[in-house]
Design a protein around this motif. Sequence first.
Motif, PDB file in Angstrom:
ATOM      1  N   ARG A 414      39.990  40.730  40.588  1.00  0.00           N
ATOM      2  CA  ARG A 414      39.413  41.970  41.216  1.00  0.00           C
ATOM      3  C   ARG A 414      40.049  43.342  40.708  1.00  0.00           C
ATOM      4  NH1 ARG A 414      36.586  39.916  45.406  1.00  0.00           N
ATOM      5  NH2 ARG A 414      36.283  42.014  46.478  1.00  0.00           N
ATOM      6  N   CYS A 415      39.345  44.372  40.839  1.00  0.00           N
ATOM      7  CA  CYS A 415      39.687  45.544  40.496  1.00  0.00           C
ATOM      8  C   CYS A 415      40.485  46.466  41.356  1.00  0.00           C
ATOM      9  CB  CYS A 415      38.430  46.375  39.791  1.00  0.00           C
ATOM     10  SG  CYS A 415      37.477  45.650  38.589  1.00  0.00           S
ATOM     11  N   PRO A 416      41.751  46.919  40.918  1.00  0.00           N
ATOM     12  CA  PRO A 416      42.460  47.741  41.888  1.00  0.00           C
ATOM     13  C   PRO A 416      42.512  48.962  41.877  1.00  0.00           C
ATOM     14  CG  PRO A 416      43.794  47.025  39.859  1.00  0.00           C
ATOM     15  CD  PRO A 416      42.437  46.777  39.626  1.00  0.00           C
ATOM     16  N   VAL A 417      43.060  49.597  42.901  1.00  0.00           N
ATOM     17  CA  VAL A 417      43.237  50.921  43.150  1.00  0.00           C
ATOM     18  C   VAL A 417      44.859  50.930  43.209  1.00  0.00           C
ATOM     19  CG1 VAL A 417      42.860  53.157  44.421  1.00  0.00           C
ATOM     20  CG2 VAL A 417      41.082  51.715  43.925  1.00  0.00           C
ATOM     21  N   LYS A 418      45.579  51.714  42.582  1.00  0.00           N
ATOM     22  CA  LYS A 418      46.934  51.801  42.921  1.00  0.00           C
ATOM     23  C   LYS A 418      47.606  52.972  42.953  1.00  0.00           C
ATOM     24  CE  LYS A 418      47.839  48.014  39.306  1.00  0.00           C
ATOM     25  NZ  LYS A 418      48.771  47.168  40.103  1.00  0.00           N
TER      26      LYS A 418
END
Length: 936
Positions: A414-418
């Motif tokens: 999945r695509c992360p926000v860090k």
Amino acid sequence: MKFAYRFSNLLGAVYRQGNLNFSRDGNVVISPVGNRISVFDLKNNTSETLPFSTTKNITCVGLSPDGSLAIVVDEDGAAVLVSLITRAILHHFHFHKPVSSIRFSPDGRKFIVTKENVALMYHAPGKKREFNAFVLDKSYYGPYDETTCIDWTDDSKCFVVGSKDMSTWVFGAERWANLIYYSLGGHKDIVVGCFFEKDSLDLYTVSQDGTLCVWESDTELDGLILKKSQDKPKLPRQGEEEEEEESEERDKVEGEEGEVIRGKVETAKEREKKKNVRYKMMSKHFFNKEGDFNNLTAAAYHKPNHILVTGFASGIFHLHELPEFNLIHSLSISDQRIASVAINSSGDWIGFGCSRMGQLLVWEWQSESYVFKQQGHFNNMASLAYSPDGQYIVTGGDDSKVSLRVKPLTSCGRCPVKVWNTNTGLCFVTFTEHTSSVTNVTFTSSGFVIVSASLDGTVRAFDLHRYRNFRTFTSPRPAQFSSLAVDASGELVSAGAQDSFEIFLWSMQTGRLLEVLAGHEGPVSCLCFSPVQSVLASCSWDRTVRLWDMLDSWQTKETLPLTSDGLAVTYRPDGQELAVATLNGEISFWNPHTATQNGSVAGRHDLQTGRKETDKITAKQSAKGKSFTSLCYSADGESVLAGGQAKFVCIYNIKEQMLIKKFEISCNLSFDAMEEFLDRRKMTEFGSLALVDEGAGDGDGVSISLPGVRRGDMSSRHFKPEIRVSSLRFSPTGRSWAATTTEGLLVYSLDGSLVFDPYDLDLDVTPASIRKQLRLQEWASAIVLAFRLNEKALKQEVLEKVPHEQISVVCGSLPDIYVEKLLGFIATCLEKSGHLQFYMTWAQNLLMLHGQKLKNRSGAILPTLQALQKSIQRHFDDLSKLCDFNMYNIRYAVALSKQRGLKRAAEEETEDQEEEDEELSEEMSEASLEDAEMML
């Protein structure tokens, strides 16, 4: 405003390729990241990227035994000698061929470099006073294919080299009479690791097919005999002896560049005659079970503990105790190939690097727990945002993640926000709710909510208190959101769609859709709320910027015509100006109240884009199609930061409309579009080497990227990413700025080193005169003189000499011009100093006594106040954690004491009960005796 910004840290990438190294004390991991080196302190939980860089990606790093020097080699064989103490480059060298491994000897006097099928031994730099830091001592030839690994004996007398030809070669570092070279076979695949046993010539070799060979030597290290020059016979030999001498003279040649030793296969008769060191295979072990083939990709051996660590292509690693080959434990730490393994000096921590995912893991095998687990964005970063106090940075990218580092990372499905901590440089939380690329991220004004927009058709809000996704905003019809903005109150969330040309407005409180703003005739490229009014500015490809009034039925307030497609729009921090970047490379400045243009900057020639390998036009011609794609005002609003499809970031002065400074974000030639001119060495008779397909003979499979494709052909085996800047942000404190690039998240900050920058300097302003004022207890005069000389150490000395009870008096007598300077200095000191109450008292008195005057200049001193707030907030967080920890400890101690008291009371009660029982039994026995006597 000062513009002496220098590179300070690289976030978003923790490991790319190459070998990991632990420091001498075992508390620091040194990891290659692209063409830079990152240092991770595992004890203090901080990271630092060294300020130097190589011309291409780093492939191997050699660390000296004392930990003071490092030799860094890139893909082409260009080496850099670096001091890890001063962080400075000491020497440049070029090996002219790719280097596979490099290793210092344990005594630090020599180091071995392997390239192609040769091992080169150099004198270690710093041991002799010489002009050339790298002096070649000997060249060792033996393997027929590329060399892969090196290891030394503990006394630095011999070393072993593994090769791709499935052989292992033992060489003598000195002229030993009974060991010049020795070749070992026994493997059926590439040798991945070769290790000497502690204080012995015994060997362990590991191959890629998962085979371990244990070799025993018939000679100890003390049994090596040094060959002397007088041992050579002067009389001519005849027959076999004469031939042997001639072959020996051919094999050992001394030249200007050092001694050359060539290995050859000897007959059994020759070996028996010389009585050389011999090896015998004692045992052979296999890691892979029957029918389970898994390539062994990395290995490391800890000699004192006799522990062998092996990493595999499936992400599994094994711990074995040698030589018995006892399995300690086996674990899968990742689903990706383990590229590098390292063990620290104590043997407790094991470092793993996974190049495909960009993971760096440190595992404590005894407690079976993670010491360190970090993973950057494994694809391009798209956007970033600073928190209001400047402590955190949130990033989102094409790999669909958003991150704040503290929680363990998940796999890349999945695509992360860090979210990253700017003080430590580490990510402490990652949000993985998005299923497609994250196009934009931002903080709300409170600093505790992150909002992100994605191409998956959702806008999500994340809570930094509980680390969860508490709001999800969607549109009535599926839309791909490419832009995002949150108003100053944090109540309105807006997102622009790139397919329907509409802007959607939601309420943060309820999560409901409030309005759909239509009017643009092209994709909405950027949104920005005014910091002082409820006005939304939207920029679009239809060559307009529209200002929407949020208080007046969401109607269009103004429409600003542009000369080309709009790409980026941003408000000045005071809301009195608007900057717009367009496709023709211009930056125009507008007054949002009168809808008039104040000026413009033509920045196309400042980008200076490079030439791609597949381009058939010059870099000058390709620059005509480039433009700025990201804009950001400085903290004081006097300048604007701009970046785009090039390796440069430009700072422009708005008032003078001129370029102030350019920053080159990368010099890594491993990226595409870096070189300005065509490299003739890459040209062939069929054209550019990049356009020639090496695999297909008919030439039909030439991989030329399609127009508009920046990441290359994803189906091809190799492609070079193009260097570009996707997002820029200034820190609210004004002390740093960050950029998301192809290389990662780069942070540039004002240099903290000593810079002579006096203010209103006079002949009588000297350190001696300042200290004289201190002796006379003229505190205010001493502070004024110190700030005129403007040396940090002297200013700190003067401030800390002022008595605590005199602070309010001194603050009241300071001239107005020095109040702001003193407040900024206190903000920087408070960030690192341990004198918390002392500097807090200074800040409190300055704000209380000069509050009205500072309020009149609120726009100019806003960065200073935000820096002060950041320092105070950091101390508040640290102290609150400490207080909570102490409170829990006290509660535990109280509960424990109560439990012990209850236990003691219970014991006393049982003792009393036992005494009563004893007395009762005695009385009963006496009574029974009396009854017996009566009966008698």
